[in-house]
Design a protein around this motif. Structure first.
Motif, PDB file in Angstrom:
ATOM      1  N   VAL A  81       2.887   4.963  -0.064  1.00 10.75           N
ATOM      2  CA  VAL A  81       2.948   3.612   0.493  1.00 10.75           C
ATOM      3  C   VAL A  81       1.766   3.421   1.442  1.00 10.75           C
ATOM      4  CG1 VAL A  81       4.308   2.016   1.919  1.00 10.75           C
ATOM      5  CG2 VAL A  81       5.439   3.492   0.250  1.00 10.75           C
ATOM      6  N   ASP A  82       1.189   2.226   1.454  1.00 12.55           N
ATOM      7  CA  ASP A  82       0.007   1.925   2.263  1.00 12.55           C
ATOM      8  C   ASP A  82       0.217   2.340   3.724  1.00 12.55           C
ATOM      9  OD1 ASP A  82      -2.627   0.152   2.313  1.00 12.55           O
ATOM     10  OD2 ASP A  82      -1.469  -0.341   4.100  1.00 12.55           O
ATOM     11  N   GLN A  83      -0.774   3.021   4.297  1.00 14.57           N
ATOM     12  CA  GLN A  83      -0.652   3.528   5.667  1.00 14.57           C
ATOM     13  C   GLN A  83      -0.527   2.408   6.687  1.00 14.57           C
ATOM     14  OE1 GLN A  83      -3.471   6.451   6.924  1.00 14.57           O
ATOM     15  NE2 GLN A  83      -3.176   7.731   5.115  1.00 14.57           N
ATOM     16  N   ASN A  84      -1.107   1.247   6.397  1.00 14.39           N
ATOM     17  CA  ASN A  84      -0.975   0.129   7.322  1.00 14.39           C
ATOM     18  C   ASN A  84       0.488  -0.307   7.440  1.00 14.39           C
ATOM     19  OD1 ASN A  84      -3.911  -0.534   7.874  1.00 14.39           O
ATOM     20  ND2 ASN A  84      -3.879  -0.657   5.652  1.00 14.39           N
ATOM     21  N   ILE A  85       1.184  -0.329   6.310  1.00 11.70           N
ATOM     22  CA  ILE A  85       2.591  -0.724   6.315  1.00 11.70           C
ATOM     23  C   ILE A  85       3.426   0.326   7.038  1.00 11.70           C
ATOM     24  CG2 ILE A  85       4.609  -1.125   4.843  1.00 11.70           C
ATOM     25  CD1 ILE A  85       2.719  -2.355   2.791  1.00 11.70           C
ATOM     26  N   SER A 145       2.883  -3.133  -0.615  1.00  8.56           N
ATOM     27  CA  SER A 145       1.880  -2.068  -0.705  1.00  8.56           C
ATOM     28  C   SER A 145       1.135  -2.121  -2.034  1.00  8.56           C
ATOM     29  CB  SER A 145       2.556  -0.706  -0.529  1.00  8.56           C
ATOM     30  OG  SER A 145       1.649   0.358  -0.727  1.00  8.56           O
ATOM     31  N   GLU A 146       1.875  -2.267  -3.130  1.00 13.83           N
ATOM     32  CA  GLU A 146       1.243  -2.328  -4.453  1.00 13.83           C
ATOM     33  C   GLU A 146       0.380  -3.569  -4.592  1.00 13.83           C
ATOM     34  OE1 GLU A 146       1.294   0.078  -6.769  1.00 13.83           O
ATOM     35  OE2 GLU A 146       2.317   1.202  -5.183  1.00 13.83           O
ATOM     36  N   GLN A 147       0.854  -4.696  -4.076  1.00 18.80           N
ATOM     37  CA  GLN A 147       0.081  -5.933  -4.134  1.00 18.80           C
ATOM     38  C   GLN A 147      -1.214  -5.814  -3.333  1.00 18.80           C
ATOM     39  OE1 GLN A 147       0.667  -9.025  -5.730  1.00 18.80           O
ATOM     40  NE2 GLN A 147       2.190  -7.872  -6.891  1.00 18.80           N
ATOM     41  N   MET A 148      -1.150  -5.158  -2.175  1.00 17.47           N
ATOM     42  CA  MET A 148      -2.344  -4.992  -1.341  1.00 17.47           C
ATOM     43  C   MET A 148      -3.416  -4.171  -2.047  1.00 17.47           C
ATOM     44  SD  MET A 148      -0.964  -4.472   2.562  1.00 17.47           S
ATOM     45  CE  MET A 148      -2.625  -4.033   3.123  1.00 17.47           C
ATOM     46  N   LYS A 149      -2.995  -3.124  -2.738  1.00 14.02           N
ATOM     47  CA  LYS A 149      -3.967  -2.307  -3.479  1.00 14.02           C
ATOM     48  C   LYS A 149      -4.702  -3.160  -4.503  1.00 14.02           C
ATOM     49  CE  LYS A 149      -1.143   1.890  -3.034  1.00 14.02           C
ATOM     50  NZ  LYS A 149      -0.294   2.865  -3.758  1.00 14.02           N
ATOM     51  N   HIS A 150      -3.954  -4.012  -5.197  1.00 18.65           N
ATOM     52  CA  HIS A 150      -4.560  -4.884  -6.209  1.00 18.65           C
ATOM     53  C   HIS A 150      -5.483  -5.913  -5.555  1.00 18.65           C
ATOM     54  CE1 HIS A 150      -4.959  -7.244  -9.864  1.00 18.65           C
ATOM     55  NE2 HIS A 150      -4.594  -8.313  -9.182  1.00 18.65           N
ATOM     56  N   THR A 180     -11.485 -17.733   0.138  1.00 19.29           N
ATOM     57  CA  THR A 180     -10.188 -17.622   0.805  1.00 19.29           C
ATOM     58  C   THR A 180     -10.097 -16.278   1.501  1.00 19.29           C
ATOM     59  OG1 THR A 180      -9.153 -18.982  -0.912  1.00 19.29           O
ATOM     60  CG2 THR A 180      -7.687 -17.712   0.513  1.00 19.29           C
ATOM     61  N   SER A 181      -9.764 -16.293   2.778  1.00 14.01           N
ATOM     62  CA  SER A 181      -9.661 -15.057   3.551  1.00 14.01           C
ATOM     63  C   SER A 181      -8.631 -14.129   2.922  1.00 14.01           C
ATOM     64  CB  SER A 181      -9.255 -15.365   4.992  1.00 14.01           C
ATOM     65  OG  SER A 181      -8.891 -14.170   5.674  1.00 14.01           O
ATOM     66  N   ILE A 182      -8.957 -12.844   2.908  1.00 15.11           N
ATOM     67  CA  ILE A 182      -8.030 -11.862   2.346  1.00 15.11           C
ATOM     68  C   ILE A 182      -6.739 -11.810   3.164  1.00 15.11           C
ATOM     69  CG2 ILE A 182      -8.879  -9.874   3.667  1.00 15.11           C
ATOM     70  CD1 ILE A 182      -8.532  -8.235   1.038  1.00 15.11           C
ATOM     71  N   TYR A 183      -6.836 -12.128   4.458  1.00 14.32           N
ATOM     72  CA  TYR A 183      -5.627 -12.153   5.280  1.00 14.32           C
ATOM     73  C   TYR A 183      -4.677 -13.261   4.842  1.00 14.32           C
ATOM     74  CZ  TYR A 183      -8.232  -9.069   8.394  1.00 14.32           C
ATOM     75  OH  TYR A 183      -8.947  -8.020   8.913  1.00 14.32           O
ATOM     76  N   THR A 184      -5.235 -14.390   4.396  1.00 15.29           N
ATOM     77  CA  THR A 184      -4.404 -15.484   3.912  1.00 15.29           C
ATOM     78  C   THR A 184      -3.641 -15.065   2.664  1.00 15.29           C
ATOM     79  OG1 THR A 184      -5.926 -17.134   4.797  1.00 15.29           O
ATOM     80  CG2 THR A 184      -4.413 -17.869   3.080  1.00 15.29           C
TER      81      THR A 184
END
Length: 500
Positions: free
Chosen positions: A283-287, A320-325, A342-346
């Motif tokens: 799982v993404d370390q940020n999460i 997490s999976e969506q962020m990787k993509h 479009t900002s990636i944060y958005t």
């Protein structure tokens, strides 16, 4: 915080230790694991040693409450409460003894993911890569035939939604074309596969309490007698099931005659053991860090309305999976010179809101921006303020340093004045982090390879043993603090540092 950092080191240390050992000869001896965290070996092989009940005391590690009851007050049940950590042992024992297992829990806790990932691990432990793990529901018709023709090559997870089963799937369909003088039945492919002597895997009956009454009654024979459609199942197959508690999601009570055939337990929303599970499953370390920063709000909460998304372990894995993509798509667009409008944060924020709700998504995006907002100069300038940072900002800072420190170290020369100033700045930051943070970073650097390792070793020797850009107060504080950091002490006393 301590749990997260310790487990983060365990994963990163193991991941790069092999490569580091190839490159450096004088590898320090790894620290022994804490006895409090030790777990019994989870081998799928059954013990051949005689069992003596009088020996139980030697395995007692002093748990205050050996059996936790699920629910409190009027909502109390007779189910055992299981964390993600204890669930692993629970599942392993059920598979080894071929005791059917039923896992209850609220929606979104990741019961299905826990079982699927367990199936992969038990295959690796049992066969060491000699069998290929396959998820039956992901195979096409031709691939299923290959598995059926030679099941000895595969460890199969047969993942079935109970609501989609018909009674005929379990009792078979009469073969009216048979020329025999007796009735024969035709079996579904997955039951035929499970009946082969050399087949192995796990039958997973998901959403058990969504099944019809007829299907649940047909499962009696499967669960207790390990037989279906008139055929005995392979002795190697494990039988697992999962179901939600409560009727708010359209669940029906499971007949007592069926539940009595299972060993049952309730998975609970336990953030500490989920963090370990998340680390082990990518799982993404940020999460992970975001959950650790505020488990009460960021880990699990039920929805305010019936149609509202809400944060759960399952939805966070999906984020997490969506962020990787998303990151991959943005990186490809930038490399190709395509405009990013479009900002990636958005994008991340909207996806996180769709999976975990707006409140969770807003906090998560703020956490991500914390990480990106850091820069070395500001951190060094404000190093004395680190202790006053809120927990989420401290974890964000730790992730920033971990992400950037290797390039930072390798790029700087210990003989260059400007580099020495910047490296002194790094030590100033390190000195103001919590002890566990500093230890994790030092171990991470050491195991990353000889270039980064030697850069740090030489610079530590320079900083401690000669005059440098740190003022006296900073120098004295560092010298005092490093005496309680055994890892720094070990590095300073190593042959490489002494000889540099």
């Amino acid at each position: 915080m301590q749990h997260y950092l310790k487990e983060l080191y365990k994963r990163d240390g193991r991941k790069i230790l092999k490569e580091a050992r190839k490159k450096t000869v004088n590898e320090p001896v790894a620290a022994k694991p804490d006895t409090d965290d030790a777990e019994p070996a989870l081998s799928p092989a059954r013990s051949s040693q005689p069992f003596d009940p009088s020996d139980l005391g030697q395995y007692d590690v002093g748990n205050r409450e050996p059996v936790k009851q699920f629910g409190k007050g009027e909502d109390a049940t007779q189910l055992a409460e299981l964390s993600y950590k204890t669930m692993e042992i629970f599942m392993n024992n059920a598979y080894n003894t071929k005791q059917a297992l039923l896992i209850y829990g609220d929606p979104g806790l990741g019961k299905s993911d826990v079982i699927r990932n367990f199936a992969k691990r038990v295959n690796q432990r049992k066969y060491g890569g000699q069998r290929e793990f396959v998820n039956w529901s992901k195979l096409n018709g031709a691939q299923k035939k290959e598995v059926i023709n030679d099941p000895s090559k595969y460890f199969v997870l047969i993942d079935i939604r109970t609501a989609q089963l018909e009674p005929s799937d379990l009792v078979g369909i009469p073969n009216i074309q048979s020329k025999e003088g007796y009735l024969e039945t035709l079996q579904p492919k997955w039951i035929y596969l499970m009946s082969q002597d050399n087949s192995d895997g796990i039958l997973f009956l998901d959403e058990l309490n969504q099944g019809s009454d007829q299907v649940l009654k047909a499962l009696y024979e499967v669960v207790l007698d390990r037989s279906a459609a008139g055929t005995k199942l392979s002795p190697e197959f494990g039988i697992f099931a999962a179901g939600n508690l409560g009727a708010e999601f359209g669940n029906q009570p499971i007949p007592q005659a069926l539940t009595n055939r299972f060993m049952a337990g309730a998975l609970v929303a336990d953030p500490e053991s989920w963090l370990q599970y998340a680390l082990e499953n990518g799982v993404d370390q940020n999460i992970i860090a975001f959950v650790e920063s505020d488990p009460a709000d960021n880990f699990y909460s039920k929805p305010k309305g019936p149609n509202d998304p809400f944060p759960t372990p399952r939805t966070m894995v999906a984020v997490s999976e969506q962020m990787k993509h998303i990151v991959s798509e943005y990186a490809a667009a930038k490399q190709a010179g395509k405009p990013i409008t479009t900002s990636i944060y958005t994008v991340i924020g909207n996806i996180a809101a769709g999976l975990c709700g707006v409140a969770w998504a807003r906090k998560f995006v703020t956490f991500l921006k914390h990480i990106q907002a850091f820069n070395w100069a500001d951190i060094v300038k404000k190093a004395g303020e680190i202790e006053t940072f809120p927990k989420d900002k401290k974890l964000a800072l730790f992730l920033f340093i971990k992400k950037n420190i290797l390039n930072y170290l390798v790029k700087h020369d210990v003989n260059d004045t400007e580099s020495i100033e910047k490296m002194n700045g790094f030590l100033t930051i390190l000195n103001n982090l919590e002890t566990n943070n500093a230890l994790i970073l030092l171990k991470y650097i050491q195991h990353a390879g000889p270039d980064a390792d030697m850069a740090l070793r030489k610079f530590l020797a320079y900083t401690i043993s000669t005059d440098n850009k740190l003022d006296k107060a900073q120098r004295d504080k560092f010298v005092l603090d490093k005496t309680k950091w055994p890892r720094i002490k070990e590095i300073l006393n190593s042959a490489e540092v002494k000889g540099s």
